[in-house]
Write a protein that holds these residues in place. Sequence first.
Motif, short mmCIF file in Angstrom:
data_model
loop_
_atom_site.label_atom_id
_atom_site.label_comp_id
_atom_site.label_asym_id
_atom_site.label_seq_id
_atom_site.Cartn_x
_atom_site.Cartn_y
_atom_site.Cartn_z
N TYR A 176 74.87 26.35 24.76
CA TYR A 176 74.43 26.01 26.13
C TYR A 176 73.33 26.87 26.79
O TYR A 176 73.25 26.01 28.17
N ALA A 179 70.95 24.70 27.05
CA ALA A 179 71.39 22.94 27.87
C ALA A 179 71.29 23.10 29.18
O ALA A 179 71.06 22.30 30.04
N HIS A 180 70.97 24.66 29.16
CA HIS A 180 71.16 24.34 31.13
C HIS A 180 70.01 24.23 31.74
O HIS A 180 69.78 23.99 32.64
N ARG A 182 68.12 22.15 30.06
CA ARG A 182 67.72 21.04 29.66
C ARG A 182 67.78 19.92 30.78
O ARG A 182 67.55 19.23 31.54
N ASP A 183 69.42 21.02 31.49
CA ASP A 183 69.84 20.35 32.40
C ASP A 183 69.14 20.16 33.74
O ASP A 183 69.41 19.58 34.55
N GLU A 188 62.40 18.84 28.41
CA GLU A 188 62.88 18.00 27.75
C GLU A 188 62.14 17.99 26.45
O GLU A 188 61.30 18.07 25.66
#
Length: 307
Positions: A176, A179-180, A182-183, A188
């Motif tokens: 997670y 993902a943070h 990445r978002d 990338e």
Amino acid sequence: MSDTVIVTAAITGAIHTPTMSDALPITPQQIVHAAVEAVEAGAAIVHLHARNPENGAPDQSAEAFEPILSAIKDQSDVVINITTGGAPTMTVAERVRPAQQWQPELASLNMGSMNFGLFGMLGRFPELKHQWEADYLGNRDIIFRNTFEDIGFVLDTLRSAGTRFEFECYDTAHLYNLAHFRDAGAVEGPLLIQTVFGLLGGIGAHPDDVAHMKRTADRLFGDDYVWSVLGAGRNQMPIAAISAAQGGNVRVGLEDSIWLEKGVLAPSSAAQVTRVREIIEGTGRRIATPNEARKRLNLKGGNNTAF
């Protein structure tokens, strides 16, 4: 599912100590020899730490890596991955320095803070060669610090060099955290996600743990990641077999396990690469070449490093 499996060989690390195995590479010459052997056995990536050649303690100075990097590059076309994990007792500024200096194609990046328990090894190795080993292994107060600030610092430090990352995820929360970032546009794909199993302080090594991490990564990252696994200690080959059978990639090497099989010390990381290659080929897949790994991971190429 890709037909090819990217095999990473982690050559020496900062967990195991010289007392534990005479095969553990300590000097630059030993590390180079072990890495080249692993490449010849089939590793597409070598993951590198350096050590003090006198006592085997982890050494995260940029200077310690220089003779290792150039010699491996002279003898092979392998993808070289420099740790930014170093040892859990180091600051993030110390840990990132070699990758900052040498600008490798890949660098590892730990994706969350965690308790780090090595003290269970003391019972198996009661007579240690060096005092630092006893102090290090016996420390029950280690927190491997990888805050959001730390992770962002590593990303910012290495971004301009085009270095990409082996994202080491020791538990679900680390996925997670990735993902943070990445978002937020800080990383990338394709993301090389190294899910780590069986180290005290992280997720366990049960097949259910592997399945849970894989399901979570699938849900968070879809097709935009490359899944690899690392099983610590005796879990190395069973975890690798699960990944190979499910279309994943694998990491082996003396950093992660000093064993070849139950009760048998591995004579080298190359022996572990050979063993996992047999497992991979038994599933009908084949090992990836370094250039195939470069293409899948979108790496900049070995000619674009600072060594």
